[in-house]
Scaffold this active site. Sequence first.
Site, PDB file in Angstrom:
ATOM      1  CE  LYS A 105      -6.820  -0.580   6.715  1.00  0.00           C
ATOM      2  NZ  LYS A 105      -7.740  -0.227   4.753  1.00  0.00           N
ATOM      3  CD  GLN A 107      -6.419  -4.927   4.378  1.00  0.00           C
ATOM      4  OE1 GLN A 107      -7.769  -5.322   4.427  1.00  0.00           O
ATOM      5  NE2 GLN A 107      -6.790  -3.572   3.690  1.00  0.00           N
ATOM      6  CG  HIS A 135      -1.904   0.873   1.681  1.00  0.00           C
ATOM      7  ND1 HIS A 135      -1.726   2.165   1.418  1.00  0.00           N
ATOM      8  CD2 HIS A 135      -3.145   0.649   1.174  1.00  0.00           C
ATOM      9  CE1 HIS A 135      -2.436   2.847   2.228  1.00  0.00           C
ATOM     10  NE2 HIS A 135      -3.648   1.909   1.407  1.00  0.00           N
ATOM     11  CB  CYS A 167      -3.807   3.518  -1.624  1.00  0.00           C
ATOM     12  SG  CYS A 167      -5.298   4.553  -0.751  1.00  0.00           S
ATOM     13  CG  ASP A 203       0.876  -2.759   5.863  1.00  0.00           C
ATOM     14  OD1 ASP A 203      -0.123  -2.321   6.491  1.00  0.00           O
ATOM     15  OD2 ASP A 203       0.160  -1.971   5.121  1.00  0.00           O
TER      16      ASP A 203
END
Length: 412
Positions: free
Chosen positions: A230, A207, A126, A369, A204
């Site tokens: 999220k 997600q 991203h 993104c 990261d």
Amino acid sequence: MTTPYDTDAIRAQFPILQRTVGEASAPLVYLDNTATSQTPDCVVRAIVDGYTRTKANVHRGVHTLSQEATDAQEATRRRVQRFIGAGSHEEIIFTRGTTEAINLVAASYCSLLQPGDEIVITVMEHHSDIVPWQLAAERHGLRLKAVPLREGSSELDLDAYARLLSERTRVVAFTAVSNVLGTVNPVRRMVDMAHAAGAVVLVDAAQAVAHERVDVQAWDADFVAFSSHKMYGPTGIGVLYGRRQLLERMPPYQGGGEMIAHVDIDRSTWADLPFKFEAGTPDFVGIAALSTAIDWMEATGIERIAAHENSLLRRAEEAMRAMPGVRIFGDAPGKCAIISFLMGTEASAYDIGFLLDQMGIAVRTGHHCAQPLMHVLGVSGVVRASFAAYNTEAEVDAFVAALRRIHKIFHL
Ligand code: PMP
């Protein structure tokens, strides 16, 4: 005996799912969960409680409200620590989101590096896991390299990754799950490879955190970033986990109230962890409510949510693969419940998203993104449908029926 997964009971906790959209008052089918998930009643109530009962600035007052607000924020820090298996609550830093968490590490950790040192990211990141490293590279004379995908595959090329690692690699940063392809990366293996090269690793987890059990110690990651919005929580809050020895060596990211031990006009000294990295008044009401979101996810069962999402994914993909002209991007084994796709060559991602919206179906369109990944895929944008705890088979069927109508409109 475990109780069956009760989607109706889950949906009843999300009033937003009852609304309709557009002139046709179509029932909302919310399939933009990868961008942000909806928030259950209990979390909204926690936010309302924060504003109606305990709103007072944290760590600043001796009065009851301030102490209660501080206790609620610090209880969340411990809740997050347990949730991700961190060794200490001092390794949990509250930020505005994944983006700010990555910027913090890129700005602060990279200031300790030397010109010519290298950072390795991947082509599926991203923008929030690309641009902060570019800024740091420019400022400190660092080199940025990216791991490619394996030819014809949705997975990273780990041989190429091994070749990119060198004695100059200082930082490796990659996503646990691609927000476009749904690919679940082999985090522990990639961390081990980076550590063997002497680099620190930022994962990261934006997600991953709502779809799998994240354990920072099992990953052996040095930094992990994720966003509350999220994971069924309030927006505007994120978490940075950092290994204590590293956080202690790193300079502050921002200056201001709460992050200092002592201030003189010409110099200051820093507060202990985690406060050294938390300048200014945080969204303490939201932070307290994040605890409720974590409770909600654990009570519902992260593994059960993931199994439910995966069965919706299979149902949707099976129907879509039978439609001529539909191209699905992302076929890694065990991928997350994300379907990025295009239909034929006539319909742009925007056209498809617009028409779906007319039928009440909310999907994301565009580059997500992830422009470098779009270049690799050879497209300027895709449509993305993604599933969460509250989606139903009937919604998948409505989505598929809508795609069939679009199919007809474009004579595919
Ligand atoms: N990383 C990934 C993989 C993401 O999907 C996102 C959000 N789409 C981000 C980082 C950025 O998260 P936020 O905007 O909450 O900071």
